[in-house]
Enzyme design. Structure first.
Site, mmCIF file in Angstrom:
data_model
loop_
_atom_site.group_PDB
_atom_site.id
_atom_site.type_symbol
_atom_site.label_atom_id
_atom_site.label_comp_id
_atom_site.label_asym_id
_atom_site.label_seq_id
_atom_site.Cartn_x
_atom_site.Cartn_y
_atom_site.Cartn_z
ATOM 1 N N SER A 63 0.857 -1.184 0.000
ATOM 2 C CA SER A 63 0.000 0.000 0.000
ATOM 3 C C SER A 63 0.889 1.227 0.000
ATOM 4 O O SER A 63 1.931 1.248 0.679
ATOM 5 C CB SER A 63 -0.894 0.020 1.247
ATOM 6 O OG SER A 63 -1.550 1.270 1.357
ATOM 7 N N TYR B 153 -2.584 -0.868 10.279
ATOM 8 C CA TYR B 153 -2.518 -1.253 8.861
ATOM 9 C C TYR B 153 -1.202 -0.805 8.237
ATOM 10 O O TYR B 153 -0.520 -1.602 7.572
ATOM 11 C CB TYR B 153 -3.694 -0.621 8.126
ATOM 12 C CG TYR B 153 -3.721 -0.869 6.627
ATOM 13 C CD1 TYR B 153 -4.320 -2.007 6.111
ATOM 14 C CD2 TYR B 153 -3.177 0.047 5.738
ATOM 15 C CE1 TYR B 153 -4.371 -2.234 4.742
ATOM 16 C CE2 TYR B 153 -3.214 -0.166 4.366
ATOM 17 C CZ TYR B 153 -3.810 -1.306 3.874
ATOM 18 O OH TYR B 153 -3.847 -1.519 2.510
#
Length: 246
Positions: free
Chosen positions: A139, A152
């Site tokens: 990401s 995350y």
């Protein structure tokens, strides 16, 4: 194209979103896709759309026994494994003040531990063949430090490091390990969270305007698994319309 004809590809988190787009592109290029997800109906639907003797399998990637059973089935039914795409992840929206250890472990269990377990089992199969491709979906939040995602971002940072380490460990077996870091992408999962409110802000930061779609991410993943990328390993390919430049 039929670059992957006769190849066996595992894609986790492929019931929808980026994972589904990746699975469908592999299927369109001839691969037999093992579509892995907790949502077995969605995984099966993806497999049916892929064709080529693809199957849907329900698997919690954070559970070592389930991951082992998945790979046992792949070995029995297909006899080999050519590509692993680690896409499955939990994407939270939670402020730092509300992050407790239970939340932290939930995210780590799937996003980092699950990636480890899949890499562990798949790379063992690939080493016996002395060939294989692993592509980890990471990401661009690891570069941006996106708020409301502390666990995350930390987990994906761990996958970033794991990708580089495994490239070193597995290169001798002709296994490449690379990562793709998508930006904010217009998936069903994002649309179900407050992250959807960030699209206009993110687009403002992008040299290439428009919302990133799952179909924009899939070609980069498939390229890194292709024969053309056989000399590329330990690399991270950022696909976010230029929001992050590093």
């Amino acid at each position: 194209m039929t670059r992957f004809k006769g190849q066996v590809v595992i894609v986790t988190g492929s019931a929808r979103g980026i994972g589904k787009a990746v699975a469908l592109q592999f299927g369109s290029e001839g691969a037999s896709v093992i579509s892995v997800d907790q949502n077995i109906d969605g995984a099966t639907q993806t497999a049916e759309e892929c064709g080529n003797q693809s199957i849907g399998v329900k698997c919690d990637i954070g559970d070592a026994d389930q991951v082992s059973a998945l790979h046992t089935r792949v070995a029995k039914d297909y006899g080999k494994l050519d590509v692993l795409v680690n896409n499955a992840a939990i994407v939270p929206f939670i402020s730092w003040d509300d992050v407790d250890f239970e939340h932290w472990r939930q995210i780590m269990r799937v996003n980092l531990d699950g990636t480890f377990l899949m890499c562990r089992a798949s790379s063992d199969m690939m080493r016996e063949q002395e060939s294989g491709r692993i592509v980890n979906i990471i990401s661009n939040t690891i570069f941006a430090g996106t708020p409301n995602m502390a666990a995350y971002v930390s987990a994906k940072g761990g996958v970033f490091g794991l990708t580089r380490a495994l490239a070193t460990e597995l290169g001798a077996y002709k296994i490449t390990v690379n990562g793709v870091t998508p930006g904010l992408t217009n998936t069903e999962g994002v649309q179900d969270t407050p992250h959807k409110e960030a699209f206009e802000f993110v687009e403002m930061l992008q040299p290439i305007k428009g919302y990133n779609q799952p179909s924009d991410i899939a070609p980069a993943v498939v390229f890194l698994a292709s024969p053309e990328a056989h000399r590329i390993t330990g690399q991270i390919l950022n696909v976010d319309a230029g929001m992050v430049r590093w």
